[in-house]
Design an enzyme around this catalytic site. Structure first.
Site, PDB file in Angstrom:
ATOM      1  N   GLN A  34     -14.703  34.233  22.999  1.00  0.00           N
ATOM      2  CA  GLN A  34     -15.382  32.978  22.695  1.00  0.00           C
ATOM      3  C   GLN A  34     -14.930  32.467  21.319  1.00  0.00           C
ATOM      4  O   GLN A  34     -15.336  31.387  20.912  1.00  0.00           O
ATOM      5  CB  GLN A  34     -16.893  33.192  22.684  1.00  0.00           C
TER       6      GLN A  34
ATOM      7  N   ARG B  84     -24.674  31.043  15.753  1.00  0.00           N
ATOM      8  CA  ARG B  84     -26.009  31.103  16.347  1.00  0.00           C
ATOM      9  C   ARG B  84     -26.847  32.272  15.869  1.00  0.00           C
ATOM     10  O   ARG B  84     -28.003  32.378  16.224  1.00  0.00           O
ATOM     11  CB  ARG B  84     -25.895  31.182  17.873  1.00  0.00           C
TER      12      ARG B  84
ATOM     13  N   HIS C 138     -13.114  29.195  24.666  1.00  0.00           N
ATOM     14  CA  HIS C 138     -13.585  28.060  23.867  1.00  0.00           C
ATOM     15  C   HIS C 138     -12.449  27.383  23.103  1.00  0.00           C
ATOM     16  O   HIS C 138     -12.693  26.601  22.193  1.00  0.00           O
ATOM     17  CB  HIS C 138     -14.709  28.498  22.914  1.00  0.00           C
TER      18      HIS C 138
ATOM     19  N   ASP D 236     -10.534  31.602  16.545  1.00  0.00           N
ATOM     20  CA  ASP D 236      -9.822  31.862  15.294  1.00  0.00           C
ATOM     21  C   ASP D 236      -8.443  32.479  15.449  1.00  0.00           C
ATOM     22  O   ASP D 236      -7.699  32.589  14.465  1.00  0.00           O
ATOM     23  CB  ASP D 236     -10.689  32.745  14.378  1.00  0.00           C
TER      24      ASP D 236
ATOM     25  N   SER E 188     -23.857  37.209  21.725  1.00  0.00           N
ATOM     26  CA  SER E 188     -25.286  37.177  22.050  1.00  0.00           C
ATOM     27  C   SER E 188     -25.503  36.977  23.550  1.00  0.00           C
ATOM     28  O   SER E 188     -26.629  37.047  24.027  1.00  0.00           O
ATOM     29  CB  SER E 188     -25.970  36.048  21.279  1.00  0.00           C
TER      30      SER E 188
ATOM     31  N   ASN F 100     -23.540  45.065  20.407  1.00  0.00           N
ATOM     32  CA  ASN F 100     -24.027  43.902  19.658  1.00  0.00           C
ATOM     33  C   ASN F 100     -25.225  44.316  18.822  1.00  0.00           C
ATOM     34  O   ASN F 100     -26.049  45.108  19.259  1.00  0.00           O
ATOM     35  CB  ASN F 100     -24.431  42.777  20.636  1.00  0.00           C
TER      36      ASN F 100
ATOM     37  N   CYS G 138       0.361   8.229  21.373  1.00  0.00           N
ATOM     38  CA  CYS G 138      -0.379   7.134  22.015  1.00  0.00           C
ATOM     39  C   CYS G 138      -1.402   6.479  21.098  1.00  0.00           C
ATOM     40  O   CYS G 138      -2.053   5.510  21.502  1.00  0.00           O
ATOM     41  CB  CYS G 138      -1.056   7.619  23.296  1.00  0.00           C
TER      42      CYS G 138
END
Ligand SMILES: [Zn+2]
Length: 255
Positions: free
Chosen positions: A106, A39, A126, A109, A201, A225, A162
């Site tokens: 968030q 973003r 996440h 990795d 952010s 940040n 499945c």
């Protein structure tokens, strides 16, 4: 005299005094490891909004071609060649100093664990790209096993149990966060005396709302940040320095 800012000196003091630090990390922590931001100004979705379609659950379920492209994107993901950077390493050091309540991330990795953070301290809100989940029966399979099938020519490997559609165990657009994981993150935000938001952010909820839980509980809030965030006005300190430089300095000063 040192050249550190007042905000940095105050943060180092608070970090030294803190007993329970909860850290929230976002994409900015991993960009130094070659994992792109989505973003930010140079973000994947900022430059190519159509790429976001690959991450929408509805389009993924509806369109086999979206799934084929998503598996190719996973195969080519920079995470398979990425190493932790000094930002990740300093957060592992913070844990070893005994002050870390939880490391909420968030990022998908796995680089915090690769840097030495204990898996039980890392809350991946996440999800993780290191596992695959079946969207029908929830069976989980290590990602390398499924990527081997993709490399061998299967465009969209089905669940071995499945036959259902499989996806990386990450949270897509249109998908809700896992309740237990979110509850653990909220509990960690409520139970800290210092909340550090690093490289995020703070624009995506519910992750961003964790700051509010921490503030309501009486914790100090420090935001590290490069760009402004919606919570800057509520923060006790703002640090704009590169994460890979300022975090190691802070942790070294506090431990
Ligand atoms: Zn299944």
């Amino acid at each position: 005299m040192s050249l550190v800012s007042t905000a940095e000196a105050s943060t180092a003091d608070w970090l030294r005094q803190a007993e329970r630090v909860t850290v929230l990390t976002g994409a900015g922590v991993s960009t130094d490891s070659g994992i792109p931001d989505f973003r930010g100004p140079q973000g994947v979705w900022t430059k190519d909004p159509a790429a976001q379609t690959l991450f929408s659950l509805d389009s993924y379920l509806a369109d086999p071609d979206v799934r084929r492209r998503a598996w190719q994107a996973r195969l080519a993901h920079p995470v398979w060649h990425a190493s932790p950077n000094p930002g990740h390493e300093s957060l592992a050091s913070l844990e070893h100093s005994g002050r870390l309540r939880a490391l909420v991330t968030q990022n998908i990795d796995g680089l915090h664990q690769a840097a030495g953070s204990s898996p039980e301290r890392v809350i991946e809100i996440h999800g993780t790209v290191h596992w695959v989940k079946c969207l029908t029966c929830e069976q989980r399979t290590p990602m390398p096993e499924v990527l081997a099938l993709v490399e061998a020519g299967q465009p969209d490997p089905a669940c071995p149990d499945c036959g259902g559609i499989q996806k990386s165990a990450t949270i897509s657009f249109g998908e809700t966060l896992e309740r237990d994981v979110l509850n653990a993150a909220v509990a960690a935000a409520r139970d800290c005396d210092l909340f550090l938001a690093v490289g995020t952010s703070l624009s995506v909820h519910p992750a961003a709302g964790l700051c509010e839980y921490a503030l309501v509980a009486g914790a100090r809030l420090v935001i590290i940040n490069a760009a402004p965030t919606p919570y800057d006005g509520a923060a006790d300190a703002l640090l704009r320095d590169p994460i890979g430089e300022v975090l190691p300095r802070l942790v070294a000063a506090a431990t």
